[in-house]
Scaffold this active site. Sequence first.
Site, PDB file in Angstrom:
ATOM      1  N   GLN A  88     113.263   2.060   6.060  1.00  0.00           N
ATOM      2  CA  GLN A  88     111.831   1.683   5.442  1.00  0.00           C
ATOM      3  C   GLN A  88     110.671   2.237   6.151  1.00  0.00           C
ATOM      4  O   GLN A  88     109.597   2.297   5.517  1.00  0.00           O
ATOM      5  CB  GLN A  88     111.823   0.002   5.122  1.00  0.00           C
ATOM      6  CG  GLN A  88     112.833  -0.463   4.165  1.00  0.00           C
ATOM      7  CD  GLN A  88     112.417  -1.797   4.098  1.00  0.00           C
ATOM      8  OE1 GLN A  88     113.018  -2.631   4.633  1.00  0.00           O
ATOM      9  NE2 GLN A  88     111.635  -2.184   3.022  1.00  0.00           N
ATOM     10  N   CYS A 112     110.029  -6.564  -2.448  1.00  0.00           N
ATOM     11  CA  CYS A 112     110.594  -5.468  -1.381  1.00  0.00           C
ATOM     12  C   CYS A 112     109.269  -4.817  -0.934  1.00  0.00           C
ATOM     13  O   CYS A 112     108.525  -4.192  -1.750  1.00  0.00           O
ATOM     14  CB  CYS A 112     111.433  -4.658  -1.932  1.00  0.00           C
ATOM     15  SG  CYS A 112     112.168  -3.285  -0.603  1.00  0.00           S
ATOM     16  N   LEU A 113     109.181  -4.661   0.442  1.00  0.00           N
ATOM     17  CA  LEU A 113     107.958  -3.968   0.924  1.00  0.00           C
ATOM     18  C   LEU A 113     107.985  -2.201   0.280  1.00  0.00           C
ATOM     19  O   LEU A 113     107.040  -1.842   0.156  1.00  0.00           O
ATOM     20  CB  LEU A 113     108.033  -3.639   2.538  1.00  0.00           C
ATOM     21  CG  LEU A 113     107.955  -5.152   3.238  1.00  0.00           C
ATOM     22  CD1 LEU A 113     108.095  -4.835   4.926  1.00  0.00           C
ATOM     23  CD2 LEU A 113     106.381  -5.794   2.804  1.00  0.00           C
ATOM     24  N   HIS A 160     120.186  -8.312   0.847  1.00  0.00           N
ATOM     25  CA  HIS A 160     118.991  -7.089   0.597  1.00  0.00           C
ATOM     26  C   HIS A 160     118.759  -6.427   1.676  1.00  0.00           C
ATOM     27  O   HIS A 160     118.720  -5.362   1.336  1.00  0.00           O
ATOM     28  CB  HIS A 160     117.704  -8.117   0.311  1.00  0.00           C
ATOM     29  CG  HIS A 160     116.457  -7.359  -0.137  1.00  0.00           C
ATOM     30  ND1 HIS A 160     115.670  -7.403  -1.127  1.00  0.00           N
ATOM     31  CD2 HIS A 160     115.646  -6.641   0.697  1.00  0.00           C
ATOM     32  CE1 HIS A 160     114.723  -6.642  -1.126  1.00  0.00           C
ATOM     33  NE2 HIS A 160     114.774  -6.210   0.010  1.00  0.00           N
ATOM     34  N   GLU A 161     118.639  -6.820   2.890  1.00  0.00           N
ATOM     35  CA  GLU A 161     118.273  -5.903   3.917  1.00  0.00           C
ATOM     36  C   GLU A 161     119.239  -4.938   4.225  1.00  0.00           C
ATOM     37  O   GLU A 161     119.065  -3.834   4.491  1.00  0.00           O
ATOM     38  CB  GLU A 161     118.004  -6.752   5.409  1.00  0.00           C
ATOM     39  CG  GLU A 161     116.628  -7.702   5.218  1.00  0.00           C
ATOM     40  CD  GLU A 161     115.311  -6.855   4.638  1.00  0.00           C
ATOM     41  OE1 GLU A 161     115.216  -5.727   4.932  1.00  0.00           O
ATOM     42  OE2 GLU A 161     114.690  -7.392   4.015  1.00  0.00           O
ATOM     43  N   HIS A 170     119.535  -1.797   2.066  1.00  0.00           N
ATOM     44  CA  HIS A 170     118.797  -0.833   2.635  1.00  0.00           C
ATOM     45  C   HIS A 170     119.222   0.367   3.578  1.00  0.00           C
ATOM     46  O   HIS A 170     119.053   1.469   3.358  1.00  0.00           O
ATOM     47  CB  HIS A 170     117.520  -1.328   3.272  1.00  0.00           C
ATOM     48  CG  HIS A 170     116.285  -1.725   2.428  1.00  0.00           C
ATOM     49  ND1 HIS A 170     115.782  -1.107   1.252  1.00  0.00           N
ATOM     50  CD2 HIS A 170     115.691  -2.926   2.495  1.00  0.00           C
ATOM     51  CE1 HIS A 170     114.737  -1.630   0.832  1.00  0.00           C
ATOM     52  NE2 HIS A 170     114.846  -2.736   1.360  1.00  0.00           N
ATOM     53  N   GLY A 191     112.062  -9.250   6.695  1.00  0.00           N
ATOM     54  CA  GLY A 191     113.061  -8.357   7.183  1.00  0.00           C
ATOM     55  C   GLY A 191     112.729  -7.121   6.730  1.00  0.00           C
ATOM     56  O   GLY A 191     111.830  -6.763   5.909  1.00  0.00           O
TER      57      GLY A 191
END
Length: 180
Positions: free
Chosen positions: A53, A101-102, A143-144, A147, A48
């Site tokens: 991001q 996480c990226l 989580h997404e 952001h 995701g």
Amino acid sequence: MIKAICRMGNPILRKTAQPVTKDYLKTEDFSQLLVDLKDSMNHHGGIGIAAPQIGVSKQIAIIELMGFNRYGQEVNLPLTAFINPKIEYIDLTVQGFWEGCLSVPGLRGFVERAQKVKVTYWDLNGNEQSLEAEGFLATVLQHELDHLFGVLYVDRIKDLTLLSYQEEYNEFVIQKASLD
Ligand code: ZN
């Protein structure tokens, strides 16, 4: 187009992203953003990704989970864009997964989140949709969507002894479930 990922410390990750309008969904800018999100998610190996991001402070995130993923969880969610999403917690009983996480590369942390959520959002055409999810998918959604509100998973770790570098996680941590 593959974009560089904004990492923890970049203030864009700490802002509440801007909601978008229905008119925006008809723009070339929006189509390009979707392509950029997908390309960047695939290239950097996420399941995701949220617009902030890749440096775009808009309320848009995409998630794609199909079949048995590498975290040993079977979840099927075809590529879905969540636009202007609102989250409702249906079951506050918590469950924990090792998250990654990226935007926080090289680390894993154990996060407890609500077990069941309902997300109401616009689809690509601006029509309202809703999705109820539990288990791993509920964690991925939380989580997404975090952001889009300036929150990173590390903020939600209750026990910081459960924050680890990836290599040490591989070496010392038994639990296999985690997410990018
Ligand atoms: Zn993330």
